[in-house]
Design a protein around this motif. Structure first.
Motif, PDB file in Angstrom:
ATOM      1  N   VAL A 182       1.808   1.895  -3.491  1.00  0.00           N
ATOM      2  CA  VAL A 182       0.686   2.449  -4.256  1.00  0.00           C
ATOM      3  C   VAL A 182       0.686   3.974  -4.137  1.00  0.00           C
ATOM      4  O   VAL A 182       0.488   4.690  -5.127  1.00  0.00           O
ATOM      5  CB  VAL A 182      -0.658   1.866  -3.773  1.00  0.00           C
ATOM      6  CG1 VAL A 182      -1.833   2.646  -4.386  1.00  0.00           C
ATOM      7  CG2 VAL A 182      -0.769   0.396  -4.149  1.00  0.00           C
ATOM      8  N   SER A 194      -8.963  -0.039   2.337  1.00  0.00           N
ATOM      9  CA  SER A 194      -7.611  -0.518   2.622  1.00  0.00           C
ATOM     10  C   SER A 194      -7.078  -0.057   3.968  1.00  0.00           C
ATOM     11  O   SER A 194      -6.129  -0.646   4.490  1.00  0.00           O
ATOM     12  CB  SER A 194      -6.658  -0.066   1.513  1.00  0.00           C
ATOM     13  OG  SER A 194      -7.104  -0.530   0.256  1.00  0.00           O
ATOM     14  N   PHE A 219       0.825  -1.209   0.000  1.00  0.00           N
ATOM     15  CA  PHE A 219       0.000   0.000   0.000  1.00  0.00           C
ATOM     16  C   PHE A 219       0.865   1.268   0.000  1.00  0.00           C
ATOM     17  O   PHE A 219       0.487   2.277  -0.591  1.00  0.00           O
ATOM     18  CB  PHE A 219      -0.940  -0.008   1.206  1.00  0.00           C
ATOM     19  CG  PHE A 219      -2.025  -1.031   1.106  1.00  0.00           C
ATOM     20  CD1 PHE A 219      -2.987  -0.947   0.117  1.00  0.00           C
ATOM     21  CD2 PHE A 219      -2.076  -2.100   1.985  1.00  0.00           C
ATOM     22  CE1 PHE A 219      -3.993  -1.889   0.011  1.00  0.00           C
ATOM     23  CE2 PHE A 219      -3.072  -3.051   1.888  1.00  0.00           C
ATOM     24  CZ  PHE A 219      -4.042  -2.951   0.895  1.00  0.00           C
ATOM     25  N   MET A 223       3.386   5.380  -6.231  1.00  0.00           N
ATOM     26  CA  MET A 223       2.968   5.356  -7.631  1.00  0.00           C
ATOM     27  C   MET A 223       2.022   6.509  -7.940  1.00  0.00           C
ATOM     28  O   MET A 223       2.132   7.163  -8.985  1.00  0.00           O
ATOM     29  CB  MET A 223       2.282   4.026  -7.946  1.00  0.00           C
ATOM     30  CG  MET A 223       1.752   3.909  -9.378  1.00  0.00           C
ATOM     31  SD  MET A 223       0.672   2.478  -9.605  1.00  0.00           S
ATOM     32  CE  MET A 223      -0.784   3.002  -8.682  1.00  0.00           C
ATOM     33  N   LEU A 224       1.098   6.792  -7.020  1.00  0.00           N
ATOM     34  CA  LEU A 224       0.141   7.881  -7.237  1.00  0.00           C
ATOM     35  C   LEU A 224       0.858   9.227  -7.289  1.00  0.00           C
ATOM     36  O   LEU A 224       0.493  10.109  -8.075  1.00  0.00           O
ATOM     37  CB  LEU A 224      -0.911   7.882  -6.120  1.00  0.00           C
ATOM     38  CG  LEU A 224      -1.869   6.687  -6.097  1.00  0.00           C
ATOM     39  CD1 LEU A 224      -2.784   6.766  -4.883  1.00  0.00           C
ATOM     40  CD2 LEU A 224      -2.687   6.612  -7.372  1.00  0.00           C
ATOM     41  N   MET A 265      -8.740  -2.132  -3.592  1.00  0.00           N
ATOM     42  CA  MET A 265      -7.701  -1.241  -4.098  1.00  0.00           C
ATOM     43  C   MET A 265      -7.488  -1.431  -5.598  1.00  0.00           C
ATOM     44  O   MET A 265      -7.463  -0.459  -6.373  1.00  0.00           O
ATOM     45  CB  MET A 265      -6.395  -1.497  -3.352  1.00  0.00           C
ATOM     46  CG  MET A 265      -5.188  -0.741  -3.909  1.00  0.00           C
ATOM     47  SD  MET A 265      -5.399   1.050  -3.861  1.00  0.00           S
ATOM     48  CE  MET A 265      -5.211   1.341  -2.109  1.00  0.00           C
ATOM     49  N   ILE A 266      -7.341  -2.668  -6.029  1.00  0.00           N
ATOM     50  CA  ILE A 266      -7.053  -2.929  -7.443  1.00  0.00           C
ATOM     51  C   ILE A 266      -8.223  -2.520  -8.331  1.00  0.00           C
ATOM     52  O   ILE A 266      -8.041  -1.863  -9.370  1.00  0.00           O
ATOM     53  CB  ILE A 266      -6.706  -4.421  -7.648  1.00  0.00           C
ATOM     54  CG1 ILE A 266      -5.362  -4.733  -6.956  1.00  0.00           C
ATOM     55  CG2 ILE A 266      -6.632  -4.773  -9.135  1.00  0.00           C
ATOM     56  CD1 ILE A 266      -4.978  -6.185  -6.973  1.00  0.00           C
ATOM     57  N   LEU A 316      -8.441   1.249  -8.512  1.00  0.00           N
ATOM     58  CA  LEU A 316      -7.415   1.796  -9.397  1.00  0.00           C
ATOM     59  C   LEU A 316      -7.834   1.655 -10.862  1.00  0.00           C
ATOM     60  O   LEU A 316      -7.664   2.581 -11.665  1.00  0.00           O
ATOM     61  CB  LEU A 316      -6.079   1.090  -9.163  1.00  0.00           C
ATOM     62  CG  LEU A 316      -5.320   1.483  -7.891  1.00  0.00           C
ATOM     63  CD1 LEU A 316      -4.144   0.531  -7.662  1.00  0.00           C
ATOM     64  CD2 LEU A 316      -4.820   2.915  -7.964  1.00  0.00           C
TER      65      LEU A 316
END
Length: 455
Positions: free
Chosen positions: A394, A419, A391, A397-398, A433-434, A437
């Motif tokens: 993630v 999450s 997480f 990445m954001l 989450m997936i 996204l």
């Protein structure tokens, strides 16, 4: 070195020394209390300065899996009635903390590791939000469109059946995103639309008798709204105290309100306000151990984790990663191609890992309980490190995406809505989450391709 963190650490140590006057407390319990106090103070201090939804996950894990079990072990665990109702911790404190203490520490390390490697995290968050504000100048109509779609989808969730309901559920979350888009834009009459949106969100929670999503979305959204604002310390702690009282009140009346709302004999704002007023009229109830037990029990995720540890491997084998890999696969394969893929909600996991069959209510083993049920003590600890790291990456990445699409940060409350919770399972957290996204990607793609809107 941050002087505030030194002060928070010293205050946490002071609290631990006070509690340790009772020599019945274990070192793990005292450390858990100290860590919770430290992270809570640090979290409050970060209001307006930084934004990391995973700090909420850390607080919840410490509170529900370590602090509340400490209360149960020392106050309720030997009560005959508690044992008869199966609300005790089931396993010994030695065995429980032998797993949960290092597992929660591993989770925290996994969450914090990328931030330590990127010392500019706080600055990057703030700069991305500033670019989002600039991007949304003159584009408040996008937020208004999201609110309309979310409002209509929210009504449809009561009528759309099956897997299609989850798709509608995702579109309903555009209501929350729309609120943030309007707030950070220069949209006229924004206060009116924000008020109407919040009224709808709260009304739906009252109708359904479900307040968890309301609490999490308000918390994650408010922290984002306050980012960059200079807030005095007394106001920060006032906001935090009001938030904790709000959550405590919701939890204390939730069972009674839900029973009335679901039975069809009552419900609505009048009943809710009546129950809240009843609690506030007698503050002494909040400090009575008997009256407090429903709240303690509801907040004690350790009770279920203890039952997992008692059941596995004595009466059921370790899953050896089966439910973890199945959860990952379920995130990508549609039910049309996999009719028997697992369903979130906890019923299957509760029966498999605790032996309890639940019906008519929601209960789940948590990611920590599932980590133990799959990989035993050592493997579960290692898994929780990578769970937290996933997480955290993630968010990294954001932030990278935010260089070109700064408004991506306004989707964080929706992306991390499930999450940051600890009372669900890995299927719910990772799957949510997936899919979220993928949904966000679809919205950006559709906005560019069909609506000519650069979201």
């Amino acid at each position: 070195m941050n002087i505030s963190r030194i002060i928070f650490a010293l205050f946490a140590l002071f609290i631990v020394l006070l509690v340790s006057a009772n020599d019945s407390f274990r070192i793990e319990e005292l450390t858990a209390i100290g860590l919770f106090v430290y992270f809570l103070l640090n979290f409050i201090d970060s209001i307006g300065k930084s934004y990391n939804p995973l700090d909420v996950l850390i607080l919840i894990a410490l509170f529900q899996c370590m602090v509340m079990p400490t209360v149960v072990y020392h106050v309720y665990n030997d009560d005959i009635g508690i044992k008869a109702l199966k609300y005790d911790m089931t396993v010994s404190a030695d065995r429980y903390y032998g797993f949960i203490f290092p597992a929660v520490i591993a989770l925290i390390i996994g969450i914090k590791l990328p931030g330590v490697a990127q010392r500019s995290y706080q600055q990057r968050i703030y700069q991305t939000i500033q670019r989002a504000k600039q991007h949304l100048q003159g584009k408040g109509n996008v937020g208004f469109l999201f609110i309309i779609i979310g409002f209509v989808s929210g009504i449809m969730t009561f009528f759309v059946p099956g897997d299609l309901n989850y798709v509608v559920y995702l579109f309903e979350k555009l209501l929350y995103v729309g609120v943030l888009y309007i707030y950070f834009s220069d949209f006229k009459s924004k206060k009116l639309y924000l008020g109407l949106a919040f009224f709808f969100i709260f009304s739906k929670s009252l109708v359904a008798g479900m307040f968890g999503e309301l609490v999490y979305i308000v918390m994650l959204g408010s922290l984002l709204v306050l980012l960059g604002q200079k807030i005095k310390n007394y106001l920060k702690f006032g906001i935090a105290l009001a938030g904790m009282v709000f959550i405590f009140l919701i939890q204390s009346v939730k069972s009674e309100y839900r029973a009335a709302a679901w039975s069809g004999t009552g419900g609505g704002a009048s009943l809710y306000l009546e129950l809240v007023q009843d609690r506030l009229s007698d503050p002494g109830k909040f400090f009575d151990w008997t009256t407090l037990f429903p709240f303690v029990n509801r907040a004690n995720q350790g009770m279920i984790i203890g039952k997992v540890m008692d059941h596995v491997p004595a009466r059921a084998p370790f899953a050896n990663g089966e439910t973890i890999f199945t959860s990952l696969a379920a995130s990508f394969v549609p039910r049309l191609l996999w009719p028997n893929k697992p369903i979130a909600g906890g019923k299957v996991n509760m029966e498999r890992f605790t032996g309890f069959v639940i019906d008519g209510y929601s209960m789940n083993i948590s990611p920590l309980g599932e980590a133990y049920g799959n990989f035993d003590v050592e493997g579960g600890i290692v898994f929780m490190f990578f769970y937290g790291l996933f997480f955290a990456l993630v968010i990294t990445m954001l932030l990278q995406i935010g260089k070109k699409r700064p408004t991506i940060l306004l989707w964080i409350p929706v992306l991390f809505l499930n999450s940051v919770q600890i009372e669900t399972d890995i299927l719910m957290c990772v799957n949510s989450m997936i899919k979220s996204l993928l949904f966000v990607w679809f919205c950006y793609w559709a906005g560019d391709r069909f609506l000519r809107l650069k979201l």
